[in-house]
Structures are given as structure tokens and as C-alpha cells.
Write a protein that holds these residues in place. Structure first.
Motif, PDB file in Angstrom:
ATOM      1  N   TRP A 272      -9.565  -5.868  11.717  1.00 36.79           N
ATOM      2  CA  TRP A 272      -9.469  -5.722  10.381  1.00 36.79           C
ATOM      3  C   TRP A 272     -10.661  -5.375   9.778  1.00 36.79           C
ATOM      4  O   TRP A 272     -11.354  -6.520   9.305  1.00 36.79           O
ATOM      5  CB  TRP A 272      -8.243  -5.632  10.167  1.00 36.79           C
ATOM      6  N   VAL A 273     -10.774  -3.369   8.945  1.00 36.77           N
ATOM      7  CA  VAL A 273     -11.901  -4.023   7.997  1.00 36.77           C
ATOM      8  C   VAL A 273     -11.373  -2.905   7.079  1.00 36.77           C
ATOM      9  O   VAL A 273     -10.918  -1.984   7.517  1.00 36.77           O
ATOM     10  CB  VAL A 273     -13.058  -3.225   8.823  1.00 36.77           C
ATOM     11  N   ARG A 274     -11.893  -3.511   5.809  1.00 31.70           N
ATOM     12  CA  ARG A 274     -11.229  -2.730   4.898  1.00 31.70           C
ATOM     13  C   ARG A 274     -11.793  -1.157   4.371  1.00 31.70           C
ATOM     14  O   ARG A 274     -13.256  -0.797   4.521  1.00 31.70           O
ATOM     15  CB  ARG A 274     -11.765  -3.083   3.532  1.00 31.70           C
TER      16      ARG A 274
ATOM     17  N   TRP B 253      -0.740  -7.553  13.901  1.00 31.05           N
ATOM     18  CA  TRP B 253      -0.030  -6.753  13.680  1.00 31.05           C
ATOM     19  C   TRP B 253       1.011  -5.543  14.827  1.00 31.05           C
ATOM     20  O   TRP B 253      -0.235  -5.812  15.870  1.00 31.05           O
ATOM     21  CB  TRP B 253      -0.515  -5.696  12.728  1.00 31.05           C
TER      22      TRP B 253
ATOM     23  N   GLU C 151     -15.704  -4.969   3.364  1.00 29.74           N
ATOM     24  CA  GLU C 151     -15.259  -5.584   3.918  1.00 29.74           C
ATOM     25  C   GLU C 151     -14.857  -5.933   5.044  1.00 29.74           C
ATOM     26  O   GLU C 151     -13.541  -5.292   5.171  1.00 29.74           O
ATOM     27  CB  GLU C 151     -15.286  -6.781   2.518  1.00 29.74           C
ATOM     28  N   ARG C 152     -14.842  -6.900   6.329  1.00 28.93           N
ATOM     29  CA  ARG C 152     -13.552  -7.620   7.508  1.00 28.93           C
ATOM     30  C   ARG C 152     -12.785  -8.163   6.644  1.00 28.93           C
ATOM     31  O   ARG C 152     -12.966  -9.111   5.631  1.00 28.93           O
ATOM     32  CB  ARG C 152     -14.785  -8.066   8.106  1.00 28.93           C
ATOM     33  N   ASP C 153     -11.663  -7.878   7.239  1.00 34.36           N
ATOM     34  CA  ASP C 153     -10.658  -8.541   7.290  1.00 34.36           C
ATOM     35  C   ASP C 153     -10.565 -11.052   7.621  1.00 34.36           C
ATOM     36  O   ASP C 153     -11.008 -10.740   8.968  1.00 34.36           O
ATOM     37  CB  ASP C 153      -9.210  -8.570   7.238  1.00 34.36           C
ATOM     38  N   SER C 154     -10.609 -11.934   6.418  1.00 35.68           N
ATOM     39  CA  SER C 154     -11.175 -12.814   7.552  1.00 35.68           C
ATOM     40  C   SER C 154      -9.401 -13.049   7.061  1.00 35.68           C
ATOM     41  O   SER C 154      -9.842 -14.368   8.425  1.00 35.68           O
ATOM     42  CB  SER C 154     -11.561 -13.752   5.763  1.00 35.68           C
ATOM     43  N   GLU C 155      -8.170 -12.534   6.924  1.00 43.02           N
ATOM     44  CA  GLU C 155      -6.895 -13.415   7.784  1.00 43.02           C
ATOM     45  C   GLU C 155      -7.133 -12.823   8.617  1.00 43.02           C
ATOM     46  O   GLU C 155      -6.647 -13.695  10.410  1.00 43.02           O
ATOM     47  CB  GLU C 155      -5.802 -13.013   6.998  1.00 43.02           C
ATOM     48  N   TYR C 156      -6.991 -11.677   9.347  1.00 42.58           N
ATOM     49  CA  TYR C 156      -6.511 -10.820  10.425  1.00 42.58           C
ATOM     50  C   TYR C 156      -7.592  -9.843  11.091  1.00 42.58           C
ATOM     51  O   TYR C 156      -8.456  -8.986  10.677  1.00 42.58           O
ATOM     52  CB  TYR C 156      -5.220  -9.844  10.091  1.00 42.58           C
TER      53      TYR C 156
ATOM     54  N   TRP D  50      -6.711  -0.603   4.955  1.00 41.93           N
ATOM     55  CA  TRP D  50      -7.690  -1.890   6.438  1.00 41.93           C
ATOM     56  C   TRP D  50      -6.812  -1.342   7.622  1.00 41.93           C
ATOM     57  O   TRP D  50      -6.418  -0.230   8.186  1.00 41.93           O
ATOM     58  CB  TRP D  50      -6.449  -2.926   6.203  1.00 41.93           C
TER      59      TRP D  50
ATOM     60  N   TYR E  79       0.697  -1.150  -0.509  1.00 39.32           N
ATOM     61  CA  TYR E  79       0.391   0.028   0.132  1.00 39.32           C
ATOM     62  C   TYR E  79       0.826   1.063  -0.199  1.00 39.32           C
ATOM     63  O   TYR E  79       1.584   1.972   0.790  1.00 39.32           O
ATOM     64  CB  TYR E  79      -0.653   0.056   1.235  1.00 39.32           C
TER      65      TYR E  79
END
Length: 116
Positions: free
Chosen positions: A40-42, A95, A32-37, A52, A16
Motif C-alpha cells: 500500500w502507498v499513500r 485488507w 510513502e509506502r505503508d510499513s504495516e501493510y 492509502w 478517513y
């Protein structure tokens, strides 16, 4: 969480170049919401930058597609190489906000670090 020293064990490079950022009171578009972390949200900030952000830093509107920032945030990530030493200031949802002696401060995924 208290500060601690860490050493980079895995390279991290930001994807980024224009990190999203906001201050309390800024209106944000929320995606969307982060599925990995989780946690966190975009978001899209007032400059139109997308990235994010921690969901807990945003007061969502009724339908969850927008919201208002409740505190300062910068999505600036730090590019790091194995062997570099960092000071971890705090951790949020896998993070870490870190400081490097010459590179400045930014986010690094916790899996790239181990305690020094």
C-alpha cells in the motif's frame, strides 16, 4: 480469490471520512509506502483527498513521486462491529473488500475477520 462469508471478531472504524478514489488515467501524487501493510502507498487524488491505495493499481513515474491510475479504486472503509456477518469479495495485502447486508461495501483489515 473466491468470495466467502466472514464474521467480524474485532471492531473497525475508519479514520478517513473522505476516502481517496480514482479511475484509470487519473494522475496521482505518490507518497510513502505503508510499513504495516506492505503493498500500500499513500496517494493524493485529483480532489486533494489523501489516503492509502494498492501500489499495484498505479503506474509510477520515473522518480516515484507521482503516477497514473491503471484501474478504478476507492479507499472507502467499512465501520464494523464484532458479530456482524460480511461477504468477502477479495483480499489485497491484508485488507478485504467486503459487503454488508445494510451498510454497503468497503475495506476492512483481515485481522478483524474470521471465516464464518
Amino acid at each position: 480469490m473466491h468470495m466467502f462469508e466472514a464474521v467480524v471478531v474485532r471492531k473497525h472504524k475508519s479514520n478517513y471520512p473522505n476516502p481517496v478514489s480514482f479511475v484509470a488515467g487519473d494522475a496521482l501524487l505518490v507518497g510513502e509506502r505503508d510499513s504495516e501493510y506492505l503493498g500500500w502507498v499513500r496517494v493524493t487524488d485529483k480532489r486533494g483527498d489523501v489516503g492509502w491505495a494498492p501500489l499495484k493499481y498505479i503506474e509510477l513515474n520515473g522518480d516515484g513521486t507521482g503516477g497514473v491510475a491503471i484501474k478504478f479504486y476507492s479507499a472507502k472503509e467499512l465501520d464494523v462491529e464484532p458479530g456482524e456477518r460480511l461477504t468477502v469479495k477479495y483480499e489485497h495485502c491484508q485488507w478485504c473488500w467486503v459487503e454488508h447486508e445494510t451498510k454497503g461495501a468497503g475495506w476492512v483489515p483481515i485481522e478483524c475477520l474470521e471465516n464464518a
